[in-house]
Write a protein that holds these residues in place. Sequence first.
Motif, mmCIF file in Angstrom:
data_model
loop_
_atom_site.group_PDB
_atom_site.id
_atom_site.type_symbol
_atom_site.label_atom_id
_atom_site.label_comp_id
_atom_site.label_asym_id
_atom_site.label_seq_id
_atom_site.Cartn_x
_atom_site.Cartn_y
_atom_site.Cartn_z
ATOM 1 N N GLY A 401 93.775 40.041 16.685
ATOM 2 C CA GLY A 401 92.470 40.133 17.347
ATOM 3 C C GLY A 401 92.344 41.124 18.518
ATOM 4 N N GLN A 402 93.324 40.904 19.400
ATOM 5 C CA GLN A 402 93.437 41.800 20.496
ATOM 6 C C GLN A 402 93.248 43.224 20.514
ATOM 7 O OE1 GLN A 402 92.891 40.469 23.582
ATOM 8 N NE2 GLN A 402 92.335 38.449 22.256
ATOM 9 N N VAL A 403 94.308 43.466 19.236
ATOM 10 C CA VAL A 403 94.335 44.857 18.688
ATOM 11 C C VAL A 403 93.071 45.335 18.206
ATOM 12 C CG1 VAL A 403 95.342 46.544 17.072
ATOM 13 C CG2 VAL A 403 96.903 44.547 18.239
ATOM 14 N N MET A 404 92.144 44.597 17.422
ATOM 15 C CA MET A 404 91.011 45.099 16.822
ATOM 16 C C MET A 404 90.001 44.937 17.863
ATOM 17 S SD MET A 404 88.519 42.750 14.032
ATOM 18 C CE MET A 404 89.904 43.060 12.866
ATOM 19 N N LEU A 405 90.038 44.176 18.838
ATOM 20 C CA LEU A 405 89.165 44.387 19.993
ATOM 21 C C LEU A 405 89.216 45.625 20.859
ATOM 22 C CD1 LEU A 405 89.142 40.895 21.535
ATOM 23 C CD2 LEU A 405 87.275 42.022 20.440
ATOM 24 N N ARG A 421 81.701 39.105 25.734
ATOM 25 C CA ARG A 421 80.974 38.619 24.411
ATOM 26 C C ARG A 421 81.746 39.150 23.404
ATOM 27 N NH1 ARG A 421 78.845 35.048 21.610
ATOM 28 N NH2 ARG A 421 77.258 35.722 19.936
ATOM 29 N N MET A 422 82.448 40.285 23.444
ATOM 30 C CA MET A 422 83.228 40.485 22.182
ATOM 31 C C MET A 422 84.509 39.742 22.178
ATOM 32 S SD MET A 422 83.481 44.691 23.059
ATOM 33 C CE MET A 422 84.766 45.088 21.796
ATOM 34 N N ARG A 429 85.845 34.304 15.279
ATOM 35 C CA ARG A 429 86.676 34.843 14.155
ATOM 36 C C ARG A 429 87.917 34.080 13.902
ATOM 37 N NH1 ARG A 429 90.599 39.702 12.923
ATOM 38 N NH2 ARG A 429 91.672 38.189 14.059
ATOM 39 N N ASN A 430 88.795 33.745 14.672
ATOM 40 C CA ASN A 430 89.992 33.322 14.451
ATOM 41 C C ASN A 430 89.924 32.053 14.188
ATOM 42 O OD1 ASN A 430 91.111 35.890 15.585
ATOM 43 N ND2 ASN A 430 91.599 35.253 17.616
ATOM 44 N N GLU A 431 89.038 31.274 14.928
ATOM 45 C CA GLU A 431 88.980 29.626 14.376
ATOM 46 C C GLU A 431 88.309 29.585 12.952
ATOM 47 O OE1 GLU A 431 86.276 27.955 17.125
ATOM 48 O OE2 GLU A 431 87.649 28.096 18.783
ATOM 49 N N ALA A 432 87.434 30.722 12.684
ATOM 50 C CA ALA A 432 86.890 30.663 11.165
ATOM 51 C C ALA A 432 88.235 30.963 10.157
ATOM 52 C CB ALA A 432 85.857 31.526 10.889
ATOM 53 N N HIS A 458 82.572 40.470 8.608
ATOM 54 C CA HIS A 458 81.251 39.989 9.320
ATOM 55 C C HIS A 458 81.363 40.100 10.679
ATOM 56 C CE1 HIS A 458 77.859 37.291 10.074
ATOM 57 N NE2 HIS A 458 78.716 36.764 10.747
ATOM 58 N N TYR A 459 82.539 39.574 11.188
ATOM 59 C CA TYR A 459 82.941 39.540 12.803
ATOM 60 C C TYR A 459 83.242 41.048 13.114
ATOM 61 C CZ TYR A 459 82.545 34.457 13.289
ATOM 62 O OH TYR A 459 81.978 33.272 13.325
ATOM 63 N N THR A 460 83.737 41.593 12.335
ATOM 64 C CA THR A 460 83.686 43.226 12.963
ATOM 65 C C THR A 460 82.558 43.833 13.154
ATOM 66 O OG1 THR A 460 86.076 43.177 11.444
ATOM 67 C CG2 THR A 460 84.838 45.490 12.143
ATOM 68 N N ALA A 461 81.615 43.505 12.228
ATOM 69 C CA ALA A 461 80.207 44.015 12.298
ATOM 70 C C ALA A 461 79.817 43.520 13.832
ATOM 71 C CB ALA A 461 79.270 43.722 11.237
#
Length: 581
Positions: A401-405, A421-422, A429-432, A458-461
């Motif tokens: 997730g951090q790399v994606m952010l 917010r990001m 996303r991680n929880e889902a 979905h969360y990427t968008a």
Amino acid sequence: FWFNEMRTSMSSRSFPLLLVVACAPCGAGEVQFLGKASGSRQLQESASECALRAARLLPTPSLSDFDTCISEKISPQSGHDWGLPGAEFAALADCWCEQDLTSTMTEYSCCSHASFTRACSLDCTPDCKSSLAEQCINECPSMCLEAVEYQVGQNVCASCDADKCWPVIKCLTGHAKNLTEDGELGRTCHETDFYHANQLDEYWKCWQNAPKHSNHWNTVSSILHCACREGMDKLANDTDCCDSLSYGGGVCEVTCPSEETCSSQAAQTCIHLCQTICSAAEPSPSQECKSRCLDIDASCRSYLACRPPMITANSYVCDDGKWPESSSGCCYDDTNVPACPRLCETQLQYRLDRNQNYPWWSRWDDTGKGVYQCTCLGCPSTTDEVATTISNLNDNIWDNGQVMLVDIARREGLKYGPNRRMQELMAERNEAVLYIIAPLNATNRAGIEKKVVEINSHYTALITEAAQKYEDDGWRRGQNDRDPDRDRSWSSAFAVLVVSCTLIILIGMGLATYCVIQRRKSQSPITAFEPNDDVVIGRAVASADSSTAGKDAITGAPRMPAPVTVSAPTKSPKSEVTMLS
């Protein structure tokens, strides 16, 4: 460009030199035309432009008949002898002259165009006894007409001038025919017979489906195995194509081992060893792979034409639980795109079909789908292992997730990285994802993986949208936009203000200090003592006033006896002290 249909019919491999020579640019200026129909005349440069587009869309009967003539010559029933040196040039010259295309190109104002300057100079009825013809025959040996397909000595064709000799090309092809019929020159590859042979179609079917997965050994082995199985060496020999680079390409020298040889322990040891050391994880074979497996003198080279193994050296299952395709080692999903399983550490895809190769047919793909190879390493080998691997991803989800952010922030131009917010959306996303993969097992893996992909998309968008709407501090973009130029101007103004205030304060402090010093001088003046040789020790000396004689100068009380007065120079080296009573 009218030869495109001809090239397509022959898989873009016929008439290669014909097109090079016919389309090569000539020198500027006038071109001498020696056509049969019009007699001897000279072409003048036309002021109008060559109308090639119109000719392509709306060809004249002459152009259409030229295409038909070429198609008939390359058909299996053609009487044209393609085994003669320069057969491609002979076919072109015959069809060009039959349709009098020089006149047609003149009408299109195209004889001065680089593609047709040389062709328009063709003499359809040349005098092969002329000095030009004899000179060209001497300077251009017949195999120069096959220099694209055959290995010709570097200096053999050095004196051959195509611009000068093209008008008498018919003399050159006629001379080559005479030499071949007299046995002084060997026949060249009969391309049309080779192309229309059944062995070629069977070879393509074999190569497209033979195992080519994972490594460089299989890539080469699939070609040699299919060439041996379908008798491509015999076909090349029967059509006089063994010496042709583009049609033979060395196939006649291939050693084809028997099934007994290929099944031996020595062969299988080599085959499986080369599966390991020739991995396609690197785009080119390693030195060890070449020295032990692929080089001409390699110990395992003699088994290269054996059938490659169907199963990859590192077995794995695809994302849907099925095994990969044996020919490519690739997995296919609903999109029909070749790929490795998503959980593989190394995922490489190569496209193996080539339009330019020696021989040209060895990697040819006439299906239009492409021929692929997948090299997939570090993959789960069973469905249970896949489920275990996904369940153990908990520790990697946060890092992912951090790399994606950071990646999204960089793409969207956030100077200080992901905003608040990001970060919040990524936590969601991680929880889902963790919630979805909790019940994962071997039976529900495909469905859960699909949901994980949907959640991530979905969360990427959403995160990308948050990067676009909010600045680094979390404020909505548009409400508090900051202009870098304006920020710099404000910074400069603030710096000037600070310096100015500092100077004012320092000047004020200096003035205040000066005023205080001046005031103190006016209130407490400092005066010098008058010179006096008397030094009084004890009580003050009484005034000489008679009214106060005998009394204390301060209290008026009766005066005590006078104190001792010492009179002495203060700076003499020796003081004389006089006692007075």
